[in-house]
Design a protein around this motif. Structure first.
Motif, PDB file in Angstrom:
ATOM      1  N   UNK A   9       0.751  -1.135   0.002  1.00  0.00           N
ATOM      2  CA  UNK A   9      -0.059  -0.102   0.107  1.00  0.00           C
ATOM      3  C   UNK A   9       0.836   0.928  -0.042  1.00  0.00           C
ATOM      4  N   UNK A  10       1.300   1.692  -1.143  1.00  0.00           N
ATOM      5  CA  UNK A  10       2.211   2.778  -1.249  1.00  0.00           C
ATOM      6  C   UNK A  10       1.654   4.134  -0.798  1.00  0.00           C
ATOM      7  N   UNK A  11       0.384   4.270  -0.812  1.00  0.00           N
ATOM      8  CA  UNK A  11      -0.199   5.454  -0.301  1.00  0.00           C
ATOM      9  C   UNK A  11      -0.095   6.727  -0.787  1.00  0.00           C
ATOM     10  N   UNK A  44      -4.196   0.549  -4.445  1.00  0.00           N
ATOM     11  CA  UNK A  44      -4.128   1.858  -4.780  1.00  0.00           C
ATOM     12  C   UNK A  44      -4.713   2.738  -3.759  1.00  0.00           C
ATOM     13  N   UNK A  45      -4.891   2.227  -2.376  1.00  0.00           N
ATOM     14  CA  UNK A  45      -5.682   2.886  -1.465  1.00  0.00           C
ATOM     15  C   UNK A  45      -4.977   4.182  -0.864  1.00  0.00           C
ATOM     16  N   UNK A  46      -5.533   5.049  -0.364  1.00  0.00           N
ATOM     17  CA  UNK A  46      -5.141   6.386   0.152  1.00  0.00           C
ATOM     18  C   UNK A  46      -5.874   7.593  -0.020  1.00  0.00           C
ATOM     19  N   UNK A  47      -5.134   8.589   0.112  1.00  0.00           N
ATOM     20  CA  UNK A  47      -6.060   9.901  -0.147  1.00  0.00           C
ATOM     21  C   UNK A  47      -6.497  10.141  -1.430  1.00  0.00           C
ATOM     22  N   UNK A  48      -5.600   9.939  -2.151  1.00  0.00           N
ATOM     23  CA  UNK A  48      -6.039   9.963  -3.860  1.00  0.00           C
ATOM     24  C   UNK A  48      -7.293   9.131  -4.077  1.00  0.00           C
ATOM     25  N   UNK A  49      -7.376   8.173  -3.505  1.00  0.00           N
ATOM     26  CA  UNK A  49      -8.400   7.017  -3.776  1.00  0.00           C
ATOM     27  C   UNK A  49      -9.514   7.529  -2.971  1.00  0.00           C
ATOM     28  N   UNK A  56     -11.136   5.646   1.872  1.00  0.00           N
ATOM     29  CA  UNK A  56      -9.784   5.502   1.842  1.00  0.00           C
ATOM     30  C   UNK A  56      -9.256   4.081   1.474  1.00  0.00           C
ATOM     31  N   UNK A  57     -10.036   2.971   1.232  1.00  0.00           N
ATOM     32  CA  UNK A  57     -10.032   1.809   0.712  1.00  0.00           C
ATOM     33  C   UNK A  57     -11.428   1.277   0.423  1.00  0.00           C
ATOM     34  N   UNK A  58     -11.172   0.157  -0.653  1.00  0.00           N
ATOM     35  CA  UNK A  58     -12.472  -0.459  -0.796  1.00  0.00           C
ATOM     36  C   UNK A  58     -13.150  -1.212   0.446  1.00  0.00           C
ATOM     37  N   UNK A  59     -14.499  -1.418   0.447  1.00  0.00           N
ATOM     38  CA  UNK A  59     -15.251  -1.629   1.502  1.00  0.00           C
ATOM     39  C   UNK A  59     -14.888  -2.965   2.077  1.00  0.00           C
ATOM     40  N   UNK A  86      -8.053   9.969   7.208  1.00  0.00           N
ATOM     41  CA  UNK A  86      -7.121   9.345   6.571  1.00  0.00           C
ATOM     42  C   UNK A  86      -6.636   8.398   7.408  1.00  0.00           C
ATOM     43  N   UNK A  87      -6.313   9.026   8.937  1.00  0.00           N
ATOM     44  CA  UNK A  87      -5.775   7.860   9.808  1.00  0.00           C
ATOM     45  C   UNK A  87      -6.740   6.713  10.117  1.00  0.00           C
ATOM     46  N   UNK A  88      -7.997   7.199  10.526  1.00  0.00           N
ATOM     47  CA  UNK A  88      -9.136   6.541  11.043  1.00  0.00           C
ATOM     48  C   UNK A  88      -9.323   5.149  10.062  1.00  0.00           C
ATOM     49  N   UNK A  89      -9.627   6.029   8.572  1.00  0.00           N
ATOM     50  CA  UNK A  89     -10.224   4.845   7.673  1.00  0.00           C
ATOM     51  C   UNK A  89      -9.252   3.955   6.931  1.00  0.00           C
ATOM     52  N   UNK A  90      -8.215   4.011   7.106  1.00  0.00           N
ATOM     53  CA  UNK A  90      -7.060   3.091   6.530  1.00  0.00           C
ATOM     54  C   UNK A  90      -6.197   2.510   7.477  1.00  0.00           C
TER      55      UNK A  90
END
Length: 358
Positions: A9-11, A44-49, A56-59, A86-90
């Motif tokens: 997860x490069x982020x 590809x999860x992160x803030x751009x996603x 932040x990421x898929x369900x 970003x912190x909580x959801x990933x």
């Protein structure tokens, strides 16, 4: 043959740049040691996603990650996405979802030139902080009452369960015994009269099972002072989620900065994958410039190899980092050099090969 399946997860920000160098090291290990093989899958999860999809990421992200041996994270956070989201959801979702209740952050001076502390050496600054990683002050419990009214009240509740507190303290005692080192508990029992008094009592209770381990207890404000003034008094430290987060940034400050700070989020029972990451953040101001320092990301590879039971590679990576730090011209600008992120990674691989005699 040992096979390790690693989720990448490069982020955000410099995350992809430093993870790329860490993967380069893993691939070098694979070439040097024919008994080890890695496979990688990137997410590809992160803030751009988040900006594209509202999350932040898929369900089913946790389910997708379940089958991996380890997760390798670059960085989380970017302008336009609130940090608490970003912190909580990933990051926190992965830590809690996989019960990664142990956070390991080595506070180790790798070169005496890196510390701002006068006349401190590598022998003076070499300890491990074990941080509770699943509950405490970061449990996310609380409420927001009467929002936007004069009587508005917010409640942030720290959660310290018997199970959570006891298991992290017991883990720390076991580590101190295994390494024949002292153990220091850091709390704030004089002011937090429920959570930290409970922490202190559990520390004493569990300690009865480890009479051979010499212990100390400090309030977090005093410990913060001693981290800077007298770091040699620490060998193994155990503390809560919030205090561990803050104290280890002080630790980074006395060992060369966040570009050299690494962390492992561990599920010791290996029921779920553990996660390894540099802790420097996404550094959006230098993202894409090719000057990010990848040493923390490479150090996290060392932690990963240790978790896999490959102690020899753990030591080889750390020794190679120490050698690299003596070559100023091969370092990134934050360390006084002129090398790019990629050039530093390439030089590291050369030194690692030399260290291993290949």
């Amino acid at each position: 043959m040992k096979y390790f399946n690693v989720a990448l997860i490069p982020g955000d920000g410099i995350g992809p740049e430093v993870v790329s160098e860490g993967v380069k090291v893993l691939k070098a290990i694979e070439k040097i040691d024919p008994e080890i093989s890695f496979s990688f899958q990137e997410f590809p999860w992160g803030c751009e996603y988040y900006l594209k999809h509202g999350k932040m990421m898929e369900d089913d992200g946790i389910d997708q990650l379940k089958g991996f041996d380890a997760i390798y994270l670059g960085a989380v956070g970017y302008p336009g996405v609130p940090d608490h989201i970003s912190l909580r959801e990933l990051l926190l979702q992965i830590r809690k979802g996989f019960d990664q209740y142990v956070n390991l952050r080595p506070i180790t001076l790798l070169n005496p030139s890196l510390t701002p502390l006068k006349s401190k050496t590598e022998k003076d600054i070499d300890f491990l902080v074990i941080r509770e990683n699943s509950e405490g002050e970061y449990s996310g419990a609380g409420d927001w009452l009467y929002k936007d009214k004069p009587e508005e009240v917010v409640l942030q509740t720290g959660v310290f369960s018997r199970k959570g507190t006891e298991r992290i303290i017991r883990y720390a005692y076991a580590e101190a015994r295994r390494t024949n080192r002292t153990l220091t508990s850091v709390s704030k029992g004089n002011a937090l009269n429920y959570s930290m008094v409970f922490w202190d009592e559990v520390f004493e209770e569990v300690g009865k099972e480890y009479p051979d381990v010499k212990t100390y207890s400090y309030l977090v404000d005093a410990a913060s002072l001693y981290f800077v003034q007298d770091p040699e008094r620490f060998e193994v430290v155990v503390t809560s989620n919030l205090f561990g987060d803050i104290l280890t940034d002080i630790g980074a400050g006395i060992t060369g900065g966040l570009g050299l700070a690494t962390g492992a989020n561990v599920n010791p029972e290996k029921e779920y994958p553990s996660m390894f990451e540099p802790v420097h953040g996404s550094a959006p101001d230098i993202a894409g410039k090719g000057i990010a320092n990848p040493i923390a990301a490479i150090w996290s590879v060392s932690q990963m190899m240790d978790f896999f039971g490959e102690d020899g590679w753990d030591e080889a990576i750390l020794s190679t980092i120490k050698t690299l730090l003596t070559e100023t011209n091969q370092l990134t600008p934050d360390l006084g050099g002129k090398a790019s992120t990629k050039e530093l990674g390439d030089r590291f691989v050369e030194l690692l090969q030399e260290y291993m005699g290949t």
